[in-house]
Write an enzyme that holds these catalytic residues in place. Structure first.
Site, PDB file in Angstrom:
ATOM      1  N   GLY A  53      67.492   5.488  75.661  1.00  0.00           N
ATOM      2  CA  GLY A  53      66.799   4.939  74.499  1.00  0.00           C
ATOM      3  C   GLY A  53      66.488   3.476  74.735  1.00  0.00           C
TER       4      GLY A  53
ATOM      5  N   CYS B  95      71.922   6.753  80.693  1.00  0.00           N
ATOM      6  CA  CYS B  95      71.345   5.421  80.462  1.00  0.00           C
ATOM      7  C   CYS B  95      71.884   4.807  79.162  1.00  0.00           C
ATOM      8  CB  CYS B  95      69.823   5.498  80.496  1.00  0.00           C
ATOM      9  SG  CYS B  95      69.078   3.891  80.797  1.00  0.00           S
ATOM     10  N   TYR B  96      71.066   4.664  78.122  1.00  0.00           N
ATOM     11  CA  TYR B  96      71.597   4.140  76.851  1.00  0.00           C
ATOM     12  C   TYR B  96      72.795   4.979  76.407  1.00  0.00           C
ATOM     13  CZ  TYR B  96      71.846   3.064  71.824  1.00  0.00           C
ATOM     14  OH  TYR B  96      72.274   2.718  70.573  1.00  0.00           O
TER      15      TYR B  96
ATOM     16  N   HIS C 140      68.685   8.238  85.590  1.00  0.00           N
ATOM     17  CA  HIS C 140      68.122   9.405  84.905  1.00  0.00           C
ATOM     18  C   HIS C 140      68.113  10.636  85.813  1.00  0.00           C
ATOM     19  CE1 HIS C 140      66.683   7.415  81.240  1.00  0.00           C
ATOM     20  NE2 HIS C 140      66.619   6.347  82.021  1.00  0.00           N
TER      21      HIS C 140
ATOM     22  N   GLU D 151      67.397  13.586  85.031  1.00  0.00           N
ATOM     23  CA  GLU D 151      66.353  14.532  84.627  1.00  0.00           C
ATOM     24  C   GLU D 151      65.007  14.245  85.282  1.00  0.00           C
ATOM     25  OE1 GLU D 151      67.644  12.137  82.922  1.00  0.00           O
ATOM     26  OE2 GLU D 151      66.261  11.168  81.542  1.00  0.00           O
TER      27      GLU D 151
ATOM     28  N   SER E   1      43.784  33.388  69.378  1.00  0.00           N
ATOM     29  CA  SER E   1      42.683  32.645  70.006  1.00  0.00           C
ATOM     30  C   SER E   1      42.436  33.143  71.423  1.00  0.00           C
ATOM     31  CB  SER E   1      43.047  31.161  70.067  1.00  0.00           C
ATOM     32  OG  SER E   1      44.117  30.982  70.988  1.00  0.00           O
ATOM     33  N   GLY E   2      43.419  33.850  71.980  1.00  0.00           N
ATOM     34  CA  GLY E   2      43.305  34.241  73.381  1.00  0.00           C
ATOM     35  C   GLY E   2      44.000  33.238  74.285  1.00  0.00           C
TER      36      GLY E   2
ATOM     37  N   VAL F 172      47.424  31.022  75.597  1.00  0.00           N
ATOM     38  CA  VAL F 172      48.720  31.545  76.028  1.00  0.00           C
ATOM     39  C   VAL F 172      49.655  31.781  74.833  1.00  0.00           C
ATOM     40  CG1 VAL F 172      50.786  31.076  77.410  1.00  0.00           C
ATOM     41  CG2 VAL F 172      48.546  30.392  78.259  1.00  0.00           C
ATOM     42  N   ASP F 173      49.800  30.767  73.958  1.00  0.00           N
ATOM     43  CA  ASP F 173      50.803  30.865  72.894  1.00  0.00           C
ATOM     44  C   ASP F 173      50.501  32.008  71.925  1.00  0.00           C
ATOM     45  OD1 ASP F 173      51.753  28.613  74.126  1.00  0.00           O
ATOM     46  OD2 ASP F 173      50.880  27.232  72.677  1.00  0.00           O
ATOM     47  N   SER F 174      49.260  32.066  71.437  1.00  0.00           N
ATOM     48  CA  SER F 174      48.986  33.108  70.442  1.00  0.00           C
ATOM     49  C   SER F 174      48.980  34.487  71.096  1.00  0.00           C
ATOM     50  CB  SER F 174      47.692  32.835  69.673  1.00  0.00           C
ATOM     51  OG  SER F 174      46.567  32.943  70.485  1.00  0.00           O
TER      52      SER F 174
ATOM     53  N   LYS G 211      56.457  25.362  76.942  1.00  0.00           N
ATOM     54  CA  LYS G 211      55.301  26.109  77.439  1.00  0.00           C
ATOM     55  C   LYS G 211      55.660  27.032  78.609  1.00  0.00           C
ATOM     56  CE  LYS G 211      50.724  26.357  77.005  1.00  0.00           C
ATOM     57  NZ  LYS G 211      50.061  26.389  75.700  1.00  0.00           N
TER      58      LYS G 211
END
Ligand code: XMP
Length: 511
Positions: free
Chosen positions: A53, A80-81, A170, A172, A224-225, A227-229, A367
């Site tokens: 942070g 870190c923080y 970090h 990550e 919508s076509g 990926v998510d929907s 995603k």
């Protein structure tokens, strides 16, 4: 299910920490740093991570967790923080690095103590990604030093009895060599994770939850076509079958064969799939319109009208399903304004539609997890791995007025580009690529005659978040093949340009 709790202290890599944990098959959630102790207990984590942070722990109003967190008997990793917080809260001291050499930013050679559980089995030296102006001047009782760099003697600390670990760098971030392994050690060796977060489990659990929530009700999904929907449609279809209605509005602004591909992907499933052919009404509304924002506005408004008409025809719908995903939830304040954001997700559907509730089964997935779930549900690779495609579709890739003729030229040119990218094996490595029909017409010579035709621009970008992007260094040979094919195969085009602008100053799309 075993869970890791990530407390958010406002660092820029917080989402990334959550993704790195999930990549190792351990479920985690990111929550605000002031999560009440009672909620933390109820969450029942096997380990807690404090993020980085921008604050200094010794300032009075710097963010701190409930101090009870240190007495839960749950392992903690401070980054870190978060590391400084751990040291400060437990009796160490943290100060500003007055001497510039004690501040560290960027890649730093670091030496690890392999007897510390975090670094076990790893090389004793490696590059880490540092970004701190404060440093731990004294470590708290019970802790020992576990890593150092040339300018920082306290690059990592640990108290192996209480299972508290802190790293100044970090892990990550990809620039930290073995960062993945360090997180793995924390999750598996320290917290005792078994790795039970898999998409197969998620699928099973979500289906049970959906069935019990929806009961005999009806669910409407604007498909919508994307990926998510699409993944959501497949999940809902498996859970509630014909109680689901998917409304797919074909606004006539899709790429070549796209509407048929979307329909084919859902054809074999027992669900009520309605494809609404609305191309002519969208084109009608767009006639004579050249201003980009006006185009977007018209398309968004018309989409809502078509959807409302269909919803009225279906009638008696209990729930609206939306493809909200975890980054939307995090970005909109960790859930607090998720509903507003998710309305936006389905193309700005109005708030006053009459539903019993909103269903967002993907709201805790990233995603890449949505893609994995899609594969798990048997969706074709072409659908699951597709690149982003904007809601207004090709209307914002035809510069100037949108006509059927221009759309058809663009569809063909875009199909050639995509075909060659796939043949060259670059379709998965480029983040997004497409053709644009410019409104530039220029003189050319074809055969023995003069031509006066359109110029097509090709765009391909590399990006991880689409906020900034760099143009893809495509091989000349590929660009050559695409150019020759477009000019030969697509009537109305006599010039092909490759866009070498990054974002900023350009944007990914042209309008
Ligand atoms: P820009 O052009 O803003 O695009 O650099 C960044 C990313 O967003 C996509 N994009 C959209 N997606 N509706 C969407 O769903 C939209 O109106 C829209 N406009 C841009 C774009 O394709 C790129 O991936």
């Amino acid at each position: 299910m075993e869970k890791i709790l990530i407390l958010d202290f406002g660092g820029q890599y917080n989402q990334l920490i959550a993704r790195r944990v999930r990549e190792q098959n351990v479920y985690c959630e990111l929550h605000p740093h002031d999560m009440p102790l009672e909620d933390i207990r109820r969450f029942d984590p096997i380990g807690i991570i404090f993020t980085g942070g921008p604050h200094s722990v010794y300032l009075p109003d710097s963010p701190k967790p409930d101090p009870g967190v240190y007495s839960l008997g749950v392992p903690i990793l401070g980054i870190c923080y978060g590391c400084q917080l751990l040291a400060y809260a437990l009796g160490g001291s943290v100060t500003a690095a007055d001497d510039a050499s004690a501040r560290e930013y960027g890649k730093t050679e670091t030496v690890f103590d392999p007897s510390c559980a975090l670094f076990r089995g790893l090389p004793a030296e490696g590059v880490t990604w540092m970004s701190h102006g404060d440093y731990m001047a004294r470590v708290p009782d019970g802790f020992r030093l576990a890593a150092h760099s040339a300018s920082c003697p306290t690059a990592a600390i640990c108290d192996e009895i209480r299972k508290f670990y802190g790293v100044q760098f970090h892990p990550e971030v990809r620039h930290t060599a073995y960062g993945r392994e360090m997180l793995h050690n924390f999750l598996y060796a320290v917290c005792g994770a078994r790795g039970d977060w898999t998409m197969a489990d998620f699928r099973r659990r979500s289906i049970e939850e959906l069935r019990s929530r929806v009961g005999n009700g009806r669910v409407l999904l604007a498909l919508s076509g994307g990926v998510d929907s699409s993944v959501l449609a497949a999940l809902l279809s498996e859970a509630i079958g014909d109680q689901l209605t998917c409304v797919f509005v074909d606004h006539g602004l899709l790429r070549k064969n796209e509407a048929d591909e979307v329909e084919a992907a859902f054809a074999g499933r027992t669900l009520d799939f309605r494809r609404i052919e609305a191309g002519s009404r969208f084109l009608e509304r767009l006639r004579g319109v050249t201003e980009p924002e006006e185009k977007r506005h018209i398309i968004g408004g018309e989409f809502i009208r078509v959807f409302e008409e269909e919803a009225a025809k279906i009638g008696a719908v209990d729930y609206l399903a939306q493809g909200t995903i975890y980054p939307d939830v995090i970005e909109s304040g960790l859930g607090e304004s998720a509903v507003i954001k998710s309305h936006h997700n389905v193309g700005g559907l109005p708030d006053n539609m009459d539903f019993k509730g909103i269903i967002e089964p993907l709201r805790l997935l990233f995603k890449d997890e949505v893609r994995r779930l899609g594969r798990e549900l048997g969706l074709p690779k072409s659908l699951v791995s597709r690149q982003p495609f904007p809601g207004p579709g090709l209307a914002i890739r035809v510069i100037g007025e949108v006509t059927e003729e221009k759309l058809s030229i663009l569809r063909e040119a875009d199909a050639v580009f995509r075909d060659e990218m796939a043949k060259a094996g670059l379709d998965q490595s480029a983040s997004q690529y497409f053709a644009v029909l410019t409104n530039l017409r220029s003189v050319g010579v074809m055969g023995d005659g003069r031509s006066y035709d359109y110029a097509v621009a090709l765009r391909s970008v590399q990006t991880s978040d689409f906020m900034t992007a760099d143009f893809t260094r495509l091989p000349w040979e590929l660009l050559d093949r695409v150019s020759v094919r477009i000019v030969n195969e697509v009537k109305g085009v006599n010039r092909v340009l490759y866009d070498i602008t990054s974002k900023p100053p350009a944007t990914v799309e042209y309008e």
